[in-house]
Scaffold this motif. Structure first.
Motif, PDB file in Angstrom:
ATOM      1  N   THR A  19      -7.872  -1.252  -0.018  1.00  0.00           N
ATOM      2  CA  THR A  19      -9.480  -1.490  -0.014  1.00  0.00           C
ATOM      3  C   THR A  19      -9.643  -2.191   1.157  1.00  0.00           C
ATOM      4  OG1 THR A  19      -7.227  -3.747   0.459  1.00  0.00           O
ATOM      5  CG2 THR A  19      -7.395  -3.279  -2.239  1.00  0.00           C
ATOM      6  N   ASP A  20     -10.725  -2.501   1.440  1.00  0.00           N
ATOM      7  CA  ASP A  20     -11.686  -2.598   2.540  1.00  0.00           C
ATOM      8  C   ASP A  20     -10.856  -3.393   3.255  1.00  0.00           C
ATOM      9  OD1 ASP A  20     -14.982  -2.577   1.496  1.00  0.00           O
ATOM     10  OD2 ASP A  20     -13.619  -0.988   1.556  1.00  0.00           O
ATOM     11  N   ALA A  21     -10.415  -4.493   2.883  1.00  0.00           N
ATOM     12  CA  ALA A  21      -9.541  -5.165   3.166  1.00  0.00           C
ATOM     13  C   ALA A  21      -8.196  -5.318   4.223  1.00  0.00           C
ATOM     14  CB  ALA A  21      -9.344  -7.283   3.011  1.00  0.00           C
ATOM     15  N   GLU A  22      -7.597  -4.286   3.210  1.00  0.00           N
ATOM     16  CA  GLU A  22      -6.644  -3.605   4.009  1.00  0.00           C
ATOM     17  C   GLU A  22      -6.676  -2.654   5.579  1.00  0.00           C
ATOM     18  OE1 GLU A  22      -5.016  -2.257   0.723  1.00  0.00           O
ATOM     19  OE2 GLU A  22      -3.714  -3.437   0.033  1.00  0.00           O
ATOM     20  N   ALA A  24      -9.401  -2.653   6.955  1.00  0.00           N
ATOM     21  CA  ALA A  24      -9.195  -4.191   8.131  1.00  0.00           C
ATOM     22  C   ALA A  24      -8.471  -4.242   9.051  1.00  0.00           C
ATOM     23  CB  ALA A  24     -10.195  -4.734   7.673  1.00  0.00           C
TER      24      ALA A  24
END
Length: 329
Positions: A19-22, A24
């Motif tokens: 995911t985008d959070a991962e 980041a």
């Protein structure tokens, strides 16, 4: 986040499934490491680029990799930039703890090379011998081999060794409760921890396999090409068989070959290849033996569909796993 969770995260990153959070979070690992390590460039992006460049520069042709990394101290969250990049590029290759004796008698660092389920990767050992790891496997060895022997440990999984000949320095593989010794040859060792036996198969040359001391009957068996030794982990009892070594090493090309294997063993091998838990719900069904050969392009459902007809069982996908059950009459 523990080590297993980090490894799973990095595996998803390598496969483009984060995911985008991962993503980041992984980017922050690079930045944090760059700030903490004085020998890396001060700019986080430059450190990140340098880490990738150094690791990619160590990659050999035909997916062969070589150990040239510094020791890594694993923290709770933040990791060295070089270590993170190495895990992403080299199928979870890292430096483990422990020391061995090198040729000069000094302590040598111990290295560990591993693969994710579904991966097949080749690594170059310190003597230029090659080891190819099947999915979900790991091998441990010193950064520099000792003066008398070249010794490695298959800690889990399956490995195909192409050993460089050296008559004065035997090559030894410890796997489960077996010890295999050669001078120079090509052979395969299967020693997944969750399986009941260790199997050594010879493709060329000659090897000697000894079961561990402590068994009531400790002995050494010698194998020639197209011979396989099956050693029971509990009793130490060994049985030699004639096999087609090339077929059994089909996993090197992505194929699968089951030679009179128990269904519970087949389930584990499918799990390691397709990275999906495969459970056999009945003990009697689990010890049923099957023989079959499948091409590299065949899917998990292709394989299970064929095996289900041959073994008279059913299977279904449920909550992220595959369940194998008895046929209802």
């Amino acid at each position: 986040m523990d080590h297993r969770e980090v490894r799973d995260l990095l595996g998803r990153y390598r496969l483009g499934r984060c995911t985008d959070a991962e993503k980041a979070l992984i980017a922050e690992w690079y930045a944090q490491a760059a700030r903490q390590q004085p020998d890396l460039p001060g700019d986080p992006e430059a450190a990140r680029a340098e880490s990738w460049a150094n690791i990619m520069g160590a990659v050999h042709a035909e997916h062969t990799f070589e150990a040239r990394l510094r020791p890594v101290h694993w923290g709770r969250v933040f990791y060295a930039a070089g270590a993170v990049a190495a895990l992403l590029c080299l199928g979870f290759f890292w430096l483990g703890g422990g020391l061995s004796q090198n040729q000069n008698g000094a302590a040598a660092r111990m290295l560990t090379a591993s693969t994710l389920p579904g991966e097949v990767r080749t690594y170059r050992l310190p003597d230029s011998s090659l080891v190819t790891l099947n999915g979900g496997s790991s091998v441990r060895y010193p950064e520099v081999f000792g003066a008398k022997v070249r010794e490695v440990t298959l800690t889990d999984g399956e490995a195909y060794f192409d050993v460089k000949h050296n008559a004065s320095h035997p090559f030894i593989v410890d796997a489960g409760r077996t010890r295999t010794q050669v001078l120079g040859t090509v052979f395969c060792v299967r020693a997944y921890r969750s399986l009941a036996d260790v199997r050594v198969t010879v493709a060329s040359g000659k090897v000697g396999v000894r079961n561990a001391s402590g068994y009531s009957d400790t002995q050494t068996a010698f194998l020639l090409p197209d011979e396989q030794l099956v050693v029971d982990n509990r009793s130490g009892r060994a049985q030699k068989e004639r096999v087609n070594a090339r077929s059994l090493a089909g996993w090197l090309r992505g194929a699968m070959d089951f030679n009179n294997e128990e269904l519970r063993t087949i389930a584990l091998l499918l799990e390691k290849k397709f990275n999906v838990p495969v459970r056999v719900e009945n003990e009697t069904l689990g010890i049923q033996r099957l023989t079959a050969r499948f091409r590299a392009e065949e899917t998990l459902d292709d394989i299970l569909g064929t095996l289900a007809m041959a073994g008279n069982f059913r299977y279904r996908h449920a909550t992220g796993q595959v369940l194998i059950t008895m046929n209802e009459h």
